[in-house]
Design a protein around this motif. Sequence first.
Motif, PDB file in Angstrom:
ATOM      1  N   CYS A 125       0.831  -1.199   0.000  1.00 17.49           N
ATOM      2  CA  CYS A 125       0.000   0.000   0.000  1.00 17.49           C
ATOM      3  C   CYS A 125       0.865   1.248   0.000  1.00 17.49           C
ATOM      4  O   CYS A 125       1.955   1.268   0.566  1.00 17.49           O
ATOM      5  CB  CYS A 125      -0.886   0.011   1.244  1.00 17.49           C
ATOM      6  SG  CYS A 125      -1.829  -1.512   1.445  1.00 17.49           S
ATOM      7  N   GLY A 126       0.350   2.296  -0.600  1.00 16.32           N
ATOM      8  CA  GLY A 126       1.048   3.572  -0.650  1.00 16.32           C
ATOM      9  C   GLY A 126       0.871   4.363   0.631  1.00 16.32           C
ATOM     10  O   GLY A 126      -0.152   4.259   1.306  1.00 16.32           O
ATOM     11  N   LEU A 127       1.881   5.142   0.966  1.00 17.51           N
ATOM     12  CA  LEU A 127       1.821   6.027   2.130  1.00 17.51           C
ATOM     13  C   LEU A 127       1.168   7.349   1.757  1.00 17.51           C
ATOM     14  O   LEU A 127       1.083   7.711   0.580  1.00 17.51           O
ATOM     15  CB  LEU A 127       3.231   6.291   2.667  1.00 17.51           C
ATOM     16  CG  LEU A 127       3.935   5.109   3.328  1.00 17.51           C
ATOM     17  CD1 LEU A 127       5.394   5.438   3.596  1.00 17.51           C
ATOM     18  CD2 LEU A 127       3.223   4.733   4.617  1.00 17.51           C
ATOM     19  N   GLY A 128       0.734   8.081   2.779  1.00 20.25           N
ATOM     20  CA  GLY A 128       0.210   9.425   2.598  1.00 20.25           C
ATOM     21  C   GLY A 128       1.202  10.444   3.135  1.00 20.25           C
ATOM     22  O   GLY A 128       2.365  10.115   3.388  1.00 20.25           O
ATOM     23  N   GLN A 129       0.735  11.653   3.342  1.00 19.48           N
ATOM     24  CA  GLN A 129       1.561  12.702   3.924  1.00 19.48           C
ATOM     25  C   GLN A 129       1.837  12.373   5.391  1.00 19.48           C
ATOM     26  O   GLN A 129       1.060  11.664   6.028  1.00 19.48           O
ATOM     27  CB  GLN A 129       0.846  14.052   3.843  1.00 19.48           C
ATOM     28  CG  GLN A 129       0.637  14.545   2.442  1.00 19.48           C
ATOM     29  CD  GLN A 129       1.866  15.245   1.879  1.00 19.48           C
ATOM     30  OE1 GLN A 129       2.932  15.292   2.472  1.00 19.48           O
ATOM     31  NE2 GLN A 129       1.720  15.794   0.699  1.00 19.48           N
ATOM     32  N   PHE A 130       2.922  12.909   5.918  1.00 20.27           N
ATOM     33  CA  PHE A 130       3.302  12.730   7.318  1.00 20.27           C
ATOM     34  C   PHE A 130       2.924  14.010   8.066  1.00 20.27           C
ATOM     35  O   PHE A 130       3.496  15.071   7.817  1.00 20.27           O
ATOM     36  CB  PHE A 130       4.805  12.473   7.443  1.00 20.27           C
ATOM     37  CG  PHE A 130       5.244  11.182   6.795  1.00 20.27           C
ATOM     38  CD1 PHE A 130       5.332  10.014   7.539  1.00 20.27           C
ATOM     39  CD2 PHE A 130       5.571  11.133   5.446  1.00 20.27           C
ATOM     40  CE1 PHE A 130       5.739   8.823   6.953  1.00 20.27           C
ATOM     41  CE2 PHE A 130       5.977   9.953   4.845  1.00 20.27           C
ATOM     42  CZ  PHE A 130       6.057   8.792   5.605  1.00 20.27           C
ATOM     43  N   THR A 131       1.955  13.895   8.974  1.00 19.77           N
ATOM     44  CA  THR A 131       1.466  15.059   9.712  1.00 19.77           C
ATOM     45  C   THR A 131       2.022  15.049  11.124  1.00 19.77           C
ATOM     46  O   THR A 131       1.811  14.077  11.863  1.00 19.77           O
ATOM     47  CB  THR A 131      -0.080  15.056   9.759  1.00 19.77           C
ATOM     48  OG1 THR A 131      -0.576  15.024   8.425  1.00 19.77           O
ATOM     49  CG2 THR A 131      -0.607  16.285  10.471  1.00 19.77           C
ATOM     50  N   PRO A 132       2.732  16.109  11.538  1.00 15.82           N
ATOM     51  CA  PRO A 132       3.231  16.152  12.911  1.00 15.82           C
ATOM     52  C   PRO A 132       2.062  16.317  13.879  1.00 15.82           C
ATOM     53  O   PRO A 132       1.204  17.183  13.684  1.00 15.82           O
ATOM     54  CB  PRO A 132       4.152  17.378  12.930  1.00 15.82           C
ATOM     55  CG  PRO A 132       3.777  18.180  11.738  1.00 15.82           C
ATOM     56  CD  PRO A 132       3.116  17.283  10.763  1.00 15.82           C
ATOM     57  N   VAL A 133       2.028  15.442  14.896  1.00  9.75           N
ATOM     58  CA  VAL A 133       0.922  15.467  15.862  1.00  9.75           C
ATOM     59  C   VAL A 133       1.466  15.329  17.280  1.00  9.75           C
ATOM     60  O   VAL A 133       2.589  14.870  17.492  1.00  9.75           O
ATOM     61  CB  VAL A 133      -0.099  14.324  15.607  1.00  9.75           C
ATOM     62  CG1 VAL A 133      -0.767  14.466  14.250  1.00  9.75           C
ATOM     63  CG2 VAL A 133       0.537  12.951  15.760  1.00  9.75           C
ATOM     64  N   LYS A 134       0.630  15.726  18.210  1.00  5.97           N
ATOM     65  CA  LYS A 134       0.878  15.464  19.629  1.00  5.97           C
ATOM     66  C   LYS A 134      -0.245  14.557  20.080  1.00  5.97           C
ATOM     67  O   LYS A 134      -1.428  14.914  19.984  1.00  5.97           O
ATOM     68  CB  LYS A 134       0.864  16.774  20.419  1.00  5.97           C
ATOM     69  CG  LYS A 134       1.078  16.574  21.898  1.00  5.97           C
ATOM     70  CD  LYS A 134       1.025  17.899  22.638  1.00  5.97           C
ATOM     71  CE  LYS A 134       1.188  17.616  24.142  1.00  5.97           C
ATOM     72  NZ  LYS A 134       0.937  18.832  24.916  1.00  5.97           N
ATOM     73  N   LEU A 135       0.114  13.345  20.526  1.00  9.02           N
ATOM     74  CA  LEU A 135      -0.908  12.395  20.966  1.00  9.02           C
ATOM     75  C   LEU A 135      -1.554  12.907  22.246  1.00  9.02           C
ATOM     76  O   LEU A 135      -0.870  13.392  23.145  1.00  9.02           O
ATOM     77  CB  LEU A 135      -0.299  11.009  21.187  1.00  9.02           C
ATOM     78  CG  LEU A 135       0.332  10.363  19.941  1.00  9.02           C
ATOM     79  CD1 LEU A 135       0.962   9.027  20.304  1.00  9.02           C
ATOM     80  CD2 LEU A 135      -0.698  10.184  18.849  1.00  9.02           C
TER      81      LEU A 135
END
Length: 142
Positions: A125-135
């Motif tokens: 499967c292809g990856l998407g964008q990498f979004t910086p997050v705070k869990l």
Amino acid sequence: MPAPRSLIAAGLIATGAALFAFQSLALADDAPAKPSRVPPAEVVGQPVSCINIAQIRGSQVRDNQTIDFMMAGGKVYRNELPQQCGNLGFDRSFTYSTSLTQLCNVDIITVLQNVGGGLQRGASCGLGQFTPVKLIKQPKRR
């Protein structure tokens, strides 16, 4: 003139298949929703196309479409795959291959399935964008 047996049998099979499909749809509506394994997160920056492989400290597969990449320094990037990736959420492991020092949204991951005590390649499967997050920490359930 009576209908040939093969036509009657085909009609019964088609009717049975349709009833089975409608029954599964009806049961799906009655089933309680499963709690999501994707923890809530606050977006803390703009999505990026690539992350540095040397900075990846681990990953958490959340479901068939979500992977959190834990980075050096405590940063987390959430990748929402553009499509569901078969068995990714069940097997919760994957591999990738790249000739670059980065993992990018144009790269492909492959699900690793545990079959008979060994690993076998599954869906790619292809990856998407990498979004910086705070869990966001959730209170523990009792």
